[in-house]
Design an enzyme around this catalytic site. Structure first.
Site, PDB file in Angstrom:
ATOM      1  N   ALA B 240      -4.655   3.504 -10.258  1.00  0.00           N
ATOM      2  CA  ALA B 240      -5.526   2.122 -10.349  1.00  0.00           C
ATOM      3  C   ALA B 240      -6.299   1.886  -9.152  1.00  0.00           C
ATOM      4  O   ALA B 240      -6.277   2.756  -8.087  1.00  0.00           O
ATOM      5  CB  ALA B 240      -4.214   1.213 -10.566  1.00  0.00           C
ATOM      6  N   HIS B 241      -6.562   0.815  -9.214  1.00  0.00           N
ATOM      7  CA  HIS B 241      -7.680   0.186  -8.208  1.00  0.00           C
ATOM      8  C   HIS B 241      -6.840   0.152  -6.675  1.00  0.00           C
ATOM      9  O   HIS B 241      -5.586  -0.176  -6.649  1.00  0.00           O
ATOM     10  CB  HIS B 241      -8.200  -1.118  -8.641  1.00  0.00           C
ATOM     11  CG  HIS B 241      -7.405  -2.176  -8.996  1.00  0.00           C
ATOM     12  ND1 HIS B 241      -7.709  -3.133  -9.223  1.00  0.00           N
ATOM     13  CD2 HIS B 241      -5.917  -2.131  -8.909  1.00  0.00           C
ATOM     14  CE1 HIS B 241      -6.660  -4.124  -9.746  1.00  0.00           C
ATOM     15  NE2 HIS B 241      -5.849  -3.699  -9.457  1.00  0.00           N
TER      16      HIS B 241
END
Lengths: 347, 347, 347
Positions: B240-241
């Site tokens: 994820a980010h």
């Protein structure tokens, strides 16, 4: 396609009760039942909908006796589920491309293509590939060199097939699946850096295999990763290098099978199941969704559950206690207190 | 490639026992051992196959003494595994495309390409992209604007690289992986509707990173999602980010790492593991498959398991009791009954 | 874009403390805080960074009072998070393609395209597709026949849309997602061979839906698989046939929802969650990551956890005991021993 109830009845070899002239435009679900459609009562728990559905025709089992008045015409059949499948075939617009090779496809040397094949735009086929009769490659597919693809195969847009893959007859591969990429194998050196192990094996899909969208199957390290005849694999599944899956097995979405494991015939593997590497599972194993399988010691036909997986009913019984653990622990404390009390009062 | 046993022995700097003139066409697994191939005995538990394999040559460790007669010639080496890797290199047809830019690729303005690059058909490169020497983009790849890609990189068909991504030297990215898409970030308003948070960060893959098929790595919100040097990521993994992964870490298939978490160097993350957002894990953590990691409090080098994850051996011990919980609960009930009895009989 | 602190302050309707002439080139994270950038102090636990960050400007909440001297200028605003989103919009180079239809796209008959649409190279659109105003199809997209796509939609490279899919306005679909492939439905015959059930339904994405990279959504068997308005779905998620998801629901990466299940409005589904088929979940359910949901019996707004999922706090309490099970079991054994002792000594 439009058809009337009497024609439908004839196709299904059923028995019509009601108006044979009603026009049918397609199938629908019994609970959504739309006028001008045909619905199905396959599961008795949906019987209530039989009396309220707006569908014009309802297919029911040979022995169904309505308890209340119905507005839909009925067609009684021996096998409701089978009748539904027949109708889905009839009404389904399969939308397959016409045979022919797009001018916008790139096809490598020594291509061996069968009769009536279709190859879509922006598909790339490397050298030495063979394609059986009636096989369809949709647009934007990639087929690596020396792959061998059988007859009546359908490969949807965006599928990537690495070199040397072998695909049997009547296989279906859904969009963006990747078949034959390198396995996850490295050798660490003394400093903990990893060197890649070159993979020279391949993937073999036997006849009648279906592979879901975005599923990945790694090639073998030395030999083959094998998916047995008739096995069906759902979306987003991971099959690692050197795995062997038997025949007529179903694997639900997001399951993962680690390297060199094997699964038998007619197994049923639930969604998000994980199977450890190098274990060998017997035939007809049924694995509940999300289970983690760390050993192959279960007998043929076992139904298993949990993390690590144990017998299905045993897991449920243990989990029933798990939910009450805080209360049970209080009972242990209470016992300790009482025992202390007894000991104090005992001379 | 065909080679004889004596030549093979010389390449591997081994010691030959048996006929040096045998012709070898490729490697095989010891249990599948096919005449005209070379196999390996790396793991002593497969020793039985050494006496039955059909392979013409068997590579064994320097100190291996057969207990029974063997039909295969033997090559004794110091490092069987290393010898296997050497041979896989030799026999592997890597099938890399020849250098050259396909007329059917679309290349944007301000492209900066190195020597000996290969760009395949139907690949699209937006403006401002740079590509180092010897880098290979297979067909059907997408590279967003201003991406910077190093030397000796291999990007397989169907990989999508969003704008501004930075990729180091010698990285390998497998088919249909997606690098640099938006993170999963929204702001709810008072009615519970979500507004998208624009992502302006990017993804950085350092040198020698390998990314598996269909894996997804989100760009940073403001800054960077980083995969450290030498780290290897398997298929269908979610990063994820704003995540940061250290160096020489391995992440098995279908693991997921939530936003803004960090993983150290030389970690080993099993398949289907989930790591919660905003936690920071120490170096050399080893996480068993399917574990759920909700905190970063484990010391360096810990081996953890469970959901939520605890010490590996502790989990196994607790789970051993879990399996017998219904029986233990009966023992509590029995204790209560007996105590009741004692109290009744005590004046 | 370059802007100075005073201009920034005006855009955000904030209150400036410090030098208004400082030049800002972009946003950064507070802990990475780079000179010439603007950072944010949204979460009080990061307050320490406010005094050490190298960022030139720091956006803080209206009531923030620094405890130590700061080198950064401050802009006080009512809603720090909202200010951050505004700035990400400003500084974000969205990189959307210009309107226009590439000569290298293939577009089928009866195409109905709105104003200002963009269609990239190597995108293939089958017959009968309609596309609303301002909609962007990046390169290498596939859209099956008779799909209906709304206005202001963005579809990234490599997305595959099967025939008859319906997509509402302002939807965003990330790379390599697959929308509308066949569901995983087969009928076994008496020998355990599976026959495929033809799928004639479709997928409906309502307005303002976002779909992550490599996510897969199966079409309905007879009718529709529906994703409600405003719902956001992360990467690598599996949505099976006939599922219905409500409005304003968020589904994190690698979750999977099995066939014919339904999820309500404003639900929050964690990463790697599995939801069983044919169950119906109430609105505003919050499901912790990796949970397995086997029933729909939870009341509206429940927060659940575990495998199978139970009330969140109950799971944590039971798991706290689970971790100590070996010790508790010793206490049971100790109780048994003592009781035995007492019974022996009681006449």
């Amino acid at each position: 396609m439009v058809i009337n109830a009497a024609q439908l009845c004839e196709i299904l070899k059923g028995e019509l009760v009601g108006d044979g002239g009603q026009k049918i435009h397609g199938p629908s679900q019994i609970d959504a039942g739309i006028p001008g459609t045909v619905s199905f009562l396959a599961n008795p728990k949906y019987e209530d909908y039989a009396y309220t559905t707006g569908a014009s025709v309802l297919i029911v089992s040979r022995h169904f006796q309505p308890k209340f008045p119905m507005t839909a015409s009925m067609i009684r059949v021996d096998d409701v589920y089978g009748a539904m499948m027949t109708l889905l075939e009839k009404f389904g617009s399969n939308g397959m491309p016409e045979p022919g090779i797009s001018d916008l496809a790139v096809i490598g040397s020594n291509f061996d293509g069968g009769r009536n094949i279709a190859i879509g735009a922006y598909t790339v086929i490397e050298k030495g590939v063979s394609l059986g009769h009636n096989t369809v490659l949709f647009p934007q597919v990639f087929v690596g060199h020396d792959a061998v693809i059988g007859e009546d195969v359908v490969i949807y847009p965006g599928v990537r097939i690495y070199p040397n893959t072998v695909i049997g007859d009547r296989c279906i591969i859904h969009s963006n699946a990747v078949i034959g990429c390198d396995g996850f194998g490295y050798k660490p050196d003394e400093n903990g850096h990893y060197t890649k192990i070159n993979h020279v094996g391949k993937v073999l899909l036997e006849d009648d295999v279906e592979i879901g969208a975005n599923t990945v199957i790694d090639r073998g390290t030395l030999t083959v990763t094998r998916i047995g005849r008739g096995t069906k694999i759902d979306n987003l599944v991971q099959i690692a290098h050197n795995v062997s899956i038997g025949e007529d097995t179903v694997i639900a979405a997001q399951a993962g099978i680690a390297g060199s494991a094997s699964v038998g015939n007619q197994a049923r593997i639930g969604g998000q199941v994980g199977i450890a590497g190098h274990i060998h599972l017997a035939n007809r194993i049924e694995i509940q969704a999300q289970s983690g399988v760390h050993t192959g010691k279960y007998p043929e036909g076992s139904r298993i559950f949990g993390y690590p997986a144990i017998n299905y009913m045993d897991y449920l019984k243990s989990y029933a206690v798990f939910k009450q653990l805080p209360e049970y622990m209080k009972r242990i404390e209470e016992l300790e207190k009482q025992l202390e009390e007894i000991k104090k009062n005992t001379p």
